[in-house]
Design a protein around this motif. Structure first.
Motif, mmCIF file in Angstrom:
data_model
loop_
_atom_site.group_PDB
_atom_site.id
_atom_site.type_symbol
_atom_site.label_atom_id
_atom_site.label_comp_id
_atom_site.label_asym_id
_atom_site.label_seq_id
_atom_site.Cartn_x
_atom_site.Cartn_y
_atom_site.Cartn_z
ATOM 1 N N TYR A 97 0.838 -1.205 0.000
ATOM 2 C CA TYR A 97 0.000 0.000 0.000
ATOM 3 C C TYR A 97 0.876 1.261 0.000
ATOM 4 C CZ TYR A 97 -3.784 3.214 1.132
ATOM 5 O OH TYR A 97 -4.682 4.250 1.099
ATOM 6 N N GLU A 98 1.924 1.200 0.800
ATOM 7 C CA GLU A 98 2.914 2.296 0.848
ATOM 8 C C GLU A 98 3.499 2.521 -0.563
ATOM 9 O OE1 GLU A 98 7.318 2.177 2.700
ATOM 10 O OE2 GLU A 98 5.802 1.106 3.842
ATOM 11 N N LEU A 99 3.717 1.419 -1.275
ATOM 12 C CA LEU A 99 4.246 1.507 -2.642
ATOM 13 C C LEU A 99 3.252 2.220 -3.554
ATOM 14 C CD1 LEU A 99 6.177 0.460 -5.022
ATOM 15 C CD2 LEU A 99 4.410 -1.278 -5.275
ATOM 16 N N LEU A 100 1.975 1.825 -3.456
ATOM 17 C CA LEU A 100 0.947 2.463 -4.291
ATOM 18 C C LEU A 100 0.940 3.975 -4.041
ATOM 19 C CD1 LEU A 100 -2.661 1.296 -4.952
ATOM 20 C CD2 LEU A 100 -2.290 3.574 -4.059
ATOM 21 N N LYS A 101 1.006 4.337 -2.766
ATOM 22 C CA LYS A 101 0.974 5.765 -2.416
ATOM 23 C C LYS A 101 2.202 6.490 -2.983
ATOM 24 C CE LYS A 101 -2.870 6.333 -0.499
ATOM 25 N NZ LYS A 101 -3.815 7.173 -1.240
ATOM 26 N N LYS A 102 3.329 5.818 -2.964
ATOM 27 C CA LYS A 102 4.551 6.427 -3.503
ATOM 28 C C LYS A 102 4.391 6.659 -5.010
ATOM 29 C CE LYS A 102 9.534 5.800 -3.261
ATOM 30 N NZ LYS A 102 10.582 5.029 -2.599
ATOM 31 N N LEU A 103 3.871 5.644 -5.707
ATOM 32 C CA LEU A 103 3.674 5.787 -7.154
ATOM 33 C C LEU A 103 2.698 6.916 -7.447
ATOM 34 C CD1 LEU A 103 3.455 2.002 -8.162
ATOM 35 C CD2 LEU A 103 5.314 3.581 -8.721
ATOM 36 N N GLU A 104 1.665 7.002 -6.624
ATOM 37 C CA GLU A 104 0.673 8.069 -6.806
ATOM 38 C C GLU A 104 1.329 9.438 -6.651
ATOM 39 O OE1 GLU A 104 -3.962 7.291 -5.785
ATOM 40 O OE2 GLU A 104 -2.650 7.711 -4.111
ATOM 41 N N SER A 105 2.259 9.527 -5.703
ATOM 42 C CA SER A 105 2.943 10.814 -5.495
ATOM 43 C C SER A 105 3.849 11.156 -6.683
ATOM 44 C CB SER A 105 3.741 10.793 -4.189
ATOM 45 O OG SER A 105 4.923 10.045 -4.363
ATOM 46 N N TRP A 106 4.131 10.142 -7.518
ATOM 47 C CA TRP A 106 4.906 10.387 -8.748
ATOM 48 C C TRP A 106 3.975 10.600 -9.946
ATOM 49 C CZ3 TRP A 106 8.857 5.707 -8.443
ATOM 50 C CH2 TRP A 106 9.700 5.894 -7.327
ATOM 51 N N ASP A 107 2.692 10.807 -9.666
ATOM 52 C CA ASP A 107 1.681 11.056 -10.706
ATOM 53 C C ASP A 107 1.305 9.825 -11.516
ATOM 54 O OD1 ASP A 107 1.322 13.664 -9.999
ATOM 55 O OD2 ASP A 107 2.873 14.407 -11.374
ATOM 56 N N ILE A 141 7.930 7.477 -16.747
ATOM 57 C CA ILE A 141 8.009 8.143 -15.436
ATOM 58 C C ILE A 141 9.174 7.554 -14.625
ATOM 59 C CG2 ILE A 141 6.825 8.398 -13.193
ATOM 60 C CD1 ILE A 141 4.161 8.564 -14.763
ATOM 61 N N LEU A 142 9.256 6.224 -14.620
ATOM 62 C CA LEU A 142 10.333 5.572 -13.857
ATOM 63 C C LEU A 142 11.701 5.930 -14.431
ATOM 64 C CD1 LEU A 142 8.885 1.962 -13.358
ATOM 65 C CD2 LEU A 142 9.106 3.731 -11.622
ATOM 66 N N ALA A 143 11.807 5.860 -15.765
ATOM 67 C CA ALA A 143 13.107 6.118 -16.407
ATOM 68 C C ALA A 143 13.573 7.545 -16.108
ATOM 69 C CB ALA A 143 12.996 5.892 -17.910
ATOM 70 N N LYS A 144 12.633 8.479 -16.127
ATOM 71 C CA LYS A 144 13.004 9.877 -15.853
ATOM 72 C C LYS A 144 13.524 10.013 -14.421
ATOM 73 C CE LYS A 144 11.332 14.636 -16.276
ATOM 74 N NZ LYS A 144 11.990 15.055 -15.052
ATOM 75 N N ARG A 145 12.849 9.352 -13.496
ATOM 76 C CA ARG A 145 13.296 9.437 -12.094
ATOM 77 C C ARG A 145 14.678 8.810 -11.924
ATOM 78 N NH1 ARG A 145 9.127 11.450 -8.957
ATOM 79 N NH2 ARG A 145 10.430 11.477 -7.093
#
Ligand SMILES: Cc1cc2nc3c(=O)[nH]c(=O)nc-3n(C[C@H](O)[C@H](O)[C@H](O)COP(=O)(O)OP(=O)(O)OC[C@H]3O[C@@H](n4cnc5c(N)ncnc54)[C@H](O)[C@@H]3O)c2cc1C
Length: 552
Positions: A97-107, A141-145
C-alpha cells in the motif's frame, strides 16, 4: 592480457532496468544520494521490460481496512499449492500500500470513484488485492526518475558474466549489444533484475520474438546467478498463459471485469467468477477451445472504456492488430489461445532464491522481480523487492571498503567472446538455431511432461551445446549477443528439464502435469527443488529445501 576495456566503479550495480531494476536504482539513490549506482540495461531503459508489454493494474495491494497481508499469504499459498516461502510474500504485501501511495505521489494514475475509493478487483483465490492502474507513461516516469536521481544508466549493455572477489560478488562484465565492446563494472554489490525467460518455448505464431513476456528476457538473470553459485528454484513450473491468439497480448482482467462474456467453442458461458488461466487452458486442452471474449452486448461507453485501456495502457499495437484482423469489439469476437511456455518469478515460481531482504546465498548478490523467487509477486513484487534489494545492497556496500578486480575472470570472457567471433564461417544462422532449440523445448519440456520426454530434452540440450560451437554462424556483433542469449536459453531448458524430472508428481494444474505421475503428492513433494552449479555449467546439482512458513 591488455586492459583494453573501460572499467567503471560503483557501490550498487543493477542488472536490468525494467520494473524492479528502475525501482531499485531510484531507491538506492534515495537511501544514499552520495553513492554511485549503475544500471546495465540490455535495451533502452525508457522502453524496456514487461511494463511495455501491457500493464493495467498493481496486482497485489493490501489496502488497509479492505484486506490484510495475512489474507494475501493465505490466498497466495492456495494459488501456489503450498510451494511458497511465506515471510517474503508477507513482506511484499505489507509494503504494497505504501508503494501504491509512492507511485501516486509520482503522478502514476490509479483511478478512484466519487468516494475516492480505488477500483479493486478480485483475481486471487481469496480477497480483493488487484488495484486498477491507468498509466500509459509508467515506464517513462520511472526512467526519468532514474536519470533525475543521478543514476548512471548504461543502455544497450547486456551483463554477460558476474565477477567475484573470493566468495562475494564484485561486479559484472557488460557486452554492448550493437558494438560488441566490453565494459567492466566493479561493484560492491549487485542486484539482479533481468526478468525471467520469456524466449523459452516457441509461440504458436512462429515468431521468435512474438512472445507474451518481454522478449529481451532470456533467463540471463538466472544464468548469471547460477554461474556465480546462487541457489535457484521452481524451474519445473513451466507457465503457459491463455490470451489473444497470435499477438499474445493480455486482455482478460480488463474485459471480464467490465462485463465481457467468455464462451467456449460450444458457446457455453464461462465468464462467471473470472475463471483461472489454468481452468481455461484445461478447457482448451480438453478440446472445448478456443475460448472467445465477446462484448457485443455491452453499451458503447463500456466498449470505449475497454478500448481506451487496451489501446493505450495495455499494448497500443493491439489497435492495429484488431483493425488488421477486421475485429470490432461491437460485433466481433476475440479468440484466445495458449501462449508459449515460459519461466518467470513474477507470474510463476521460477527464480533465484531470496529471503525477505532480497539476499541470495552469495554475499553482495541480491535479486528482485521476475528473476527472483517471491512467488507470483507480479508488478507489486517487482517494485517492492526492487526497493528492498536496494536497501539491503546499500547497507552492505556501506561496510565494504573496496573490491578487487580479478582480471583473469574478465580475460576468460574476452577469450570466449573471441572464440565466438571466429564462428563467422559456420553454416547455421543464430536465428535458425534459436528456432530449433525452442521447438525442441515445445516438444519435450512444455507440459504434459513425462520422464521419456524430459530425457529427450536433456539429450537435445547436450547436443545443442556441441552444435553451437561447430555449426552456428556468428556474423557480427548483433549475432554475438544473441549467441549469449541462446546459450542462456539452453541452460534454462536444461535446468527446467532436470527440475521437472525430479518432481515426480503433478502440481499447479497444467503447468507441471506429468502423465507418468498424474497426482499431486503432498506427503513427498511439498518442498522446493533447488538447483546449484557443480563443476561446470551443465553439471546441475539438485537438492530439496523445506518451505518457510510464518511463525507467530
Ligand atoms: C504482458 C504482461 C502484462 C502484465 N500485466 C501486469 C499487470 O497488469 N499487473 C501486474 O501487477 N503485473 C503484470 N505483469 C507482471 C509484471 O509486469 C512483471 O512481473 C514485472 O514487470 C517484472 O519486472 P522485472 O523488472 O522483473 O522484469 P522486466 O520489467 O521485464 O525487466 C527486465 C529488464 O532486464 C533487462 N535485461 C534482461 N537481461 C539483461 C542482461 N543480461 N543485462 C542487462 N539487462 C538485461 C531487460 O531488457 C529488461 O529491461 C504483466 C507482465 C506481462 C508480460
Amino acid at each position: 592480457m591488455s586492459n583494453d576495456y573501460p572499467v567503471i566503479e560503483c557501490d550498487v550495480l543493477v542488472v536490468g532496468g525494467g520494473s524492479a531494476g528502475a525501482m531499485a536504482a531510484i531507491r538506492a539513490k534515495e537511501m544514499n544520494p552520495g553513492q554511485e549506482v549503475v544500471v546495465f540495461e540490455k535495451g533502452e531503459i525508457k522502453y524496456s521490460g514487461c511494463i511495455a508489454r501491457g500493464m493495467d493494474a498493481l496486482n497485489i495491494v493490501s489496502i488497509p481496512g479492505l484486506t490484510t497481508p495475512e489474507l494475501y499469504v493465505e490466498s497466495n499459498r492456495m494459488a501456489c499449492h503450498g510451494i511458497m516461502d511465506e515471510p517474503a510474500n508477507y513482506r511484499m504485501a505489507e509494503r504494497s500500500y505504501e508503494l501504491l501511495k509512492k507511485l501516486e505521489s509520482w503522478d502514476v494514475c490509479f483511478p478512484t470513484d466519487e468516494k475516492g475509493e480505488y477500483e479493486v478487483l478480485q483475481v486471487h483465490p481469496k480477497g480483493r488485492f488487484c488495484v486498477t492502474m491507468k498509466e500509459p507513461e509508467l515506464k517513462a516516469i520511472l526512467a526519468k526518475r532514474v536519470h533525475d536521481t543521478g543514476v548512471r544508466v548504461v543502455n544497450r549493455t547486456m551483463a554477460a558474466r558476474l565477477l567475484k572477489d573470493g566468495d562475494r560478488v564484485s561486479g559484472a562484465v557488460g557486452l554492448n549489444v550493437r558494438t560488441g565492446e566490453i565494459m567492466v563494472c566493479k561493484a560492491k554489490s549487485v542486484i539482479l533484475t533481468a526478468g525471467g525467460t520469456a524466449r523459452f518455448g516457441l509461440p504458436n505464431n512462429g515468431y521468435l520474438y512474438g512472445v507474451y513476456d518481454f522478449p529481451g528476457n532470456t533467463g540471463d538473470g538466472y544464468c548469471l546467478a547460477y554461474r556465480a553459485g546462487a541457489e535457484l528454484s521452481g524451474f519445473e513450473y513451466t507457465l503457459i498463459y491463455y490470451i489473444i491468439k497470435d499477438i499474445n497480448a493480455p486482455l482478460l482482467y480488463i474485459t471480464l471485469t467490465r462485463g465481457a462474456n467468455l464462451l467456449n467453442a460450444f458457446d457455453e458461458h464461462r465468464e462467471k467468477d473470472h475463471p483461472s488461466i489454468s481452468s481455461m487452458l484445461q478447457e482448451h486442452n480438453d478440446g472445448r477451445g478456443p475460448m472467445r471474449i465477446i462484448m457485443s452486448h455491452l453499451p458503447e461507453e463500456k466498449i470505449k472504456e475497454i478500448e481506451d485501456i487496451l489501446f493505450t495502457t495495455e499494448r497500443p499495437v493491439q489497435e492495429r492488430f484488431f483493425k488488421g484482423r477486421g475485429v470490432d469489439f461491437r460485433s466481433g469476437e476475440i479468440e484466445l489461445w495458449p501462449t508459449e511456455c515460459f519461466l518467470c518469478g513474477g507470474h510463476g515460481l521460477t527464480g533465484v532464491r531470496v529471503n525477505e531482504n532480497a539476499e541470495t546465498n552469495i554475499p553482495g548478490l541480491y535479486a528482485a522481480g521476475d528473476t527472483s523467487l517471491v512467488a507470483r509477486g507480479h508488478l507489486s513484487g517487482a517494485f517492492v523487492y526492487g526497493e528492498i534489494a536496494a536497501e539491503s545492497a546499500t547497507n552492505y556496500s556501506a561496510d565494504i571498503k573496496s573490491v578487487e578486480l580479478d582480471t583473469d575472470q574478465v580475460a576468460a570472457f574476452v577469450k570466449d567472446r573471441q572464440k565466438k567471433l571466429e564462428q563467422s564461417g559456420n553454416a547455421i544462422p543464430i536465428e535458425e538455431f534459436e528456432y530449433k532449440v525452442r521447438r525442441i523445448i515445445n516438444d519435450y519440456i512444455r507440459p504434459p511432461k513425462a520422464e521419456y520426454k524430459l530425457d529427450r530434452a536433456l539429450w537435445w540440450m547436450d547436443r545443442f551445446r556441441e552444435e553451437f560451437v561447430d555449426l552456428v554462424r556468428i556474423r557480427d556483433m548483433h549475432d554475438l549477443f544473441k549467441a549469449y542469449e541462446v546459450e542462456n536459453i539452453i541452460q534454462c531448458a536444461t535446468m527446467s528439464a532436470l527440475a521437472s524430472k525430479e518432481r515426480k508428481e503433478s502440481r499447479w494444474g497444467p503447468w507441471h502435469f506429468r502423465t507418468d505421475y498424474p497426482d499431486r503428492n503432498d506427503s513427498d513433494w511439498l518442498k522446493h527443488i533447488v538447483l546449484t552449479q557443480g563443476e561446470a555449467a551443465e553439471d546441475v546439482r539438485i537438492s530439496h529445501k523445506d518451505i518457510i512458513r510464518m511463525t507467530g
